[in-house]
Design a protein around this motif. Structure first.
Motif, short mmCIF file in Angstrom:
data_model
loop_
_atom_site.label_atom_id
_atom_site.label_comp_id
_atom_site.label_asym_id
_atom_site.label_seq_id
_atom_site.Cartn_x
_atom_site.Cartn_y
_atom_site.Cartn_z
N GLN A 17 -9.24 4.48 15.65
CA GLN A 17 -8.69 3.15 15.43
C GLN A 17 -8.25 2.52 16.75
N MET A 18 -7.61 3.31 17.60
CA MET A 18 -7.11 2.79 18.87
C MET A 18 -8.25 2.43 19.82
N ARG A 19 -9.41 3.04 19.62
CA ARG A 19 -10.55 2.77 20.50
C ARG A 19 -11.39 1.59 20.02
N MET A 20 -11.12 1.10 18.82
CA MET A 20 -11.90 -0.01 18.28
C MET A 20 -11.53 -1.31 18.99
N HIS A 21 -12.54 -2.15 19.23
CA HIS A 21 -12.30 -3.43 19.90
C HIS A 21 -11.60 -4.41 18.96
N VAL A 22 -11.89 -4.29 17.67
CA VAL A 22 -11.28 -5.17 16.68
C VAL A 22 -10.62 -4.30 15.62
N ASP A 23 -9.43 -4.71 15.18
CA ASP A 23 -8.73 -3.94 14.16
C ASP A 23 -9.57 -3.84 12.89
N ARG A 24 -9.61 -2.65 12.32
CA ARG A 24 -10.35 -2.44 11.07
C ARG A 24 -9.43 -2.77 9.91
N VAL A 25 -9.72 -3.84 9.21
CA VAL A 25 -8.93 -4.25 8.05
C VAL A 25 -9.79 -4.06 6.81
N LEU A 26 -9.35 -3.19 5.93
CA LEU A 26 -10.12 -2.88 4.73
C LEU A 26 -10.06 -4.03 3.73
N GLN A 27 -11.17 -4.26 3.09
CA GLN A 27 -11.23 -5.27 2.04
C GLN A 27 -10.66 -4.69 0.75
N CYS A 28 -9.68 -5.36 0.18
CA CYS A 28 -9.03 -4.86 -1.03
C CYS A 28 -9.85 -5.24 -2.26
N TYR A 29 -9.92 -4.32 -3.18
CA TYR A 29 -10.66 -4.56 -4.41
C TYR A 29 -9.66 -4.62 -5.56
N ILE A 30 -9.12 -5.81 -5.79
CA ILE A 30 -8.17 -6.00 -6.88
C ILE A 30 -8.53 -7.26 -7.63
N ARG A 31 -8.61 -7.15 -8.94
CA ARG A 31 -8.80 -8.32 -9.79
C ARG A 31 -7.48 -8.57 -10.51
N ASN A 32 -6.84 -9.68 -10.21
CA ASN A 32 -5.59 -9.99 -10.88
C ASN A 32 -5.82 -10.28 -12.34
N ILE A 33 -4.87 -9.88 -13.18
CA ILE A 33 -4.95 -10.19 -14.60
C ILE A 33 -4.86 -11.69 -14.76
N SER A 34 -5.77 -12.25 -15.52
CA SER A 34 -5.87 -13.71 -15.62
C SER A 34 -4.63 -14.35 -16.20
N ALA A 35 -3.96 -13.69 -17.16
CA ALA A 35 -2.80 -14.27 -17.80
C ALA A 35 -2.07 -13.20 -18.60
#
Length: 289
Positions: A17-35
């Motif tokens: 992670q410290m050697r990466m040129h750009v921070d690795r930000v994981l894409q979250c997989y969440i579907r909010n409950i509609s109502a």
């Protein structure tokens, strides 16, 4: 000592992670409950003993999910998934893969019941809503499971989240699943600098505190700044036992304090093919020890 061990291990995720040129930000997989659940199906939810996770230490206090009960597991092998879906939901999805159905299909295909709906239609919608909670919020990759109140859903959610967090350490991992709202709420209760200001009394489950209008003024948003503050954070500043706050304890039902040994039991947590150890003996300070 821990930092020295990490430096000696060039394969550790933090080194990469410290050697990466750009921070690795994981894409979250969440579907909010509609109502929230419709009043028309609330009685059916109660009859199924599932209202505990929407109305009703650990996952038990944050989400109100039971952690003491039968394991969520069973056979997923069937050659008649279409018949199972039709029997339970009254409809057959276009695609069924190993018993899994798409959450988008659930929302689009099954209409909300109204006053003219039959009891069967309301029951089918109730099952749809339960599936949406499980597959879209609690365990985004387990949408084939149906629910029952006597099952240990808290253990299931935590096992899934543990597995996803372990998988997230792989450098080329781009997405993370699991109930990340639980992880976020857990951190906010223990790390004050991550906590938005909410002018609203505590409610149970405790995670619902963040559902209200909040102020993020003064909250760090830069990943670099957050890392720096975490490095500088003293052990004494970490809130090990946030649930001992009298304002919080006042909203937790008495039944959750009747058997506190459940909170720190050291057992394997199982959900179908996922088996993760709950090694609470490593974090006993969170339970007041």
């Amino acid at each position: 000592m821990a930092s020295e061990l990490i430096r000696l291990d060039p394969t550790h995720i933090s080194v990469k992670q410290m050697r990466m040129h750009v921070d690795r930000v994981l894409q979250c997989y969440i579907r909010n409950i509609s109502a929230p659940p419709l009043p028309l199906i609330e009685n059916y939810l109660r009859q199924a003993e599932d209202a505990s996770w929407t109305q009703n230490l650990s996952v038990q206090l944050q989400l109100g999910l039971p952690v003491d009960g039968y394991t969520v597991t069973g056979s997923t092998q069937s050659t008649y998934w279409s018949a199972v879906c039709y029997e339970l939901l009254g409809a057959i999805p276009d695609r069924i893969k190993e018993g899994r159905i798409e959450m988008g299909w659930l929302r689009d295909k099954l209409p909300e019941p109204d006053d003219d709906s039959t009891e069967l239609e309301r029951i089918q919608y109730d099952r749809t809503y339960i599936l949406e909670i499980i597959g879209g919020y609690l365990m985004p990759d387990l949408s084939q499971n149906l629910a029952a109140g006597e099952l240990s859903w808290g253990s299931t959610v935590l096992a899934t989240l543990y597995r996803e967090m372990c998988g997230a350490t792989v450098p080329n991992k781009a997405k993370i699943e699991g109930c990340l709202s639980l992880l976020q709420s857990w951190a906010r209760y223990r790390l004050p600098f991550l906590r938005p200001r909410v002018n609203h009394p505590h409610k149970f489950p405790l995670i619902t505190r963040w559902n209200h209008s909040a102020s993020y003024v003064g909250i760090l948003t830069s990943l670099e700044d957050i890392r720096l503050l975490l490095d500088q954070w003293l052990e004494a500043q970490f809130q090990w036992t946030p649930y001992e706050d009298l304002a919080i304890r006042a909203v937790i039902p008495d039944e959750f304090f009747q058997n506190p040994n459940i909170w720190h039991v050291n057992v394997p947590m199982v959900t179908y093919a996922i088996v993760e150890m709950h090694q609470s003996d490593r974090v006993l300070r969170q339970f007041g020890f």
